[in-house]
Scaffold this motif. Sequence first.
Motif, PDB file in Angstrom:
ATOM      1  N   VAL A  14      -2.527  -1.443  -0.202  1.00 50.27           N
ATOM      2  CA  VAL A  14      -1.184  -0.913  -0.424  1.00 50.27           C
ATOM      3  C   VAL A  14      -0.225  -2.017  -0.836  1.00 50.27           C
ATOM      4  O   VAL A  14       0.506  -1.903  -1.803  1.00 50.27           O
ATOM      5  N   ASN A  15      -0.244  -3.126  -0.081  1.00 47.04           N
ATOM      6  CA  ASN A  15       0.637  -4.251  -0.403  1.00 47.04           C
ATOM      7  C   ASN A  15       0.033  -5.536   0.140  1.00 47.04           C
ATOM      8  O   ASN A  15      -1.100  -5.539   0.635  1.00 47.04           O
ATOM      9  N   ASN A  16       0.798  -6.629   0.076  1.00 43.79           N
ATOM     10  CA  ASN A  16       0.243  -7.926   0.481  1.00 43.79           C
ATOM     11  C   ASN A  16       0.123  -8.094   1.986  1.00 43.79           C
ATOM     12  O   ASN A  16      -0.365  -9.126   2.454  1.00 43.79           O
ATOM     13  N   THR A  17       0.549  -7.116   2.758  1.00 42.09           N
ATOM     14  CA  THR A  17       0.370  -7.179   4.213  1.00 42.09           C
ATOM     15  C   THR A  17      -0.799  -6.325   4.676  1.00 42.09           C
ATOM     16  O   THR A  17      -1.141  -6.339   5.850  1.00 42.09           O
ATOM     17  N   THR A  18      -1.414  -5.570   3.762  1.00 43.33           N
ATOM     18  CA  THR A  18      -2.527  -4.694   4.133  1.00 43.33           C
ATOM     19  C   THR A  18      -3.823  -5.234   3.553  1.00 43.33           C
ATOM     20  O   THR A  18      -3.854  -5.670   2.395  1.00 43.33           O
ATOM     21  N   PRO A  19      -4.904  -5.217   4.325  1.00 45.60           N
ATOM     22  CA  PRO A  19      -6.195  -5.682   3.800  1.00 45.60           C
ATOM     23  C   PRO A  19      -6.803  -4.646   2.869  1.00 45.60           C
ATOM     24  O   PRO A  19      -6.399  -3.476   2.861  1.00 45.60           O
TER      25      PRO A  19
END
Length: 365
Positions: A14-19
């Motif tokens: 989803v974004n740079n905080t989700t693996p």
Amino acid sequence: MSNEVIVNKSVTYVNNTTPVTITSSEIDLRSCYQDDEIVIEVHAAALNPIDFITHQLCNSYLFGKYAKTYSRDYSGVIIKVGKNVDDCWKIGDKVNGMYNHIYGERGTLTHYLVLNPAKDIPITHMIEVPKDDSDPYDDFVYAAAWPLTFGTAFSVLNDFKRDWNSNSKVLVIGASTSVSYAFVHIAKNYFNIGTVAGICSKSSIERNKDLGYDYLVPYDEGSIVENVKKLKQSKLENEKFDMIFDSVGNHEFFPVIDQFLKPKEKNSFYVTIAGNNKADYKNITWRDFVSLSLVFTALNPFKKYNWRFGHPSPSNNFIEVGNEMIKNGTYKPPIDSVYRFEQYKEAIDRIMSNRAKGKVVIKMK
């Protein structure tokens, strides 16, 4: 297929905080495509550094909170064809290509890919790779391994400078990368460039000699600049290069570029696909791509050399050139390793280790 409503599994984030993770969605093969689209059952997809770069730079406020799919290279079989699609694409055809997207809901690390073959180019019918009995990989693996890297290398050589000949000289920074592997084969076997010198680690020199490099110098034994200067003086009669191609990210030649690159008016080029510094795939930031040094290099009107950022250009028909070279045995896509779809995390780790010698491919089936 008796049941046309199927589950499509994809590797997404989803974004740079989700693996990255495997997500599933139902698709109806009777209605999931338009009249000008085809449905490809993907058999293999290759990973590329651009996947990790876009993932780590993805901010939900800028790029949305939807699931974004990995990968661009693919190979597979056409299973559905819209009524307005050109007759050259038929159900059962084996195809491969490069699906261009940045933060697409459609990517190629998926079991079913829907695309418009007239717009989502390059796409081609698969060419069988010449193999011997000891070869462990099938044609789908090879077919997924080459479009992006080959297209990047071909575009660098073709789009900026076309008057190559047996007297031309090129320096490759990062001789061991997959793009450079394609670059040296295209340079020697398609454009008939006389001299291709490469920079690589001392331990990779013997391996890279077999690829077609005329000369190789180490980056981990003394100064890169001094090593290339010695090569130029001892083997090249002190002649300068027509092109310096950087596939890893380097800036060491800029202060002394006039000693190595022919004058601007002689149509010489410094081309990079990685910027001015080597990227750490585990810690990518926007500063790696919009740094002041990179902006200055690109926009400085007083620089005395042609600087370009290279990228694959489907309009130059590189896919046909790749097929031709594969068919005649002058290019064989390099494979580092192959993983099952469920092993996608291991495949990603392999790429991010910076130790892969060739493409990392994921088999969907």
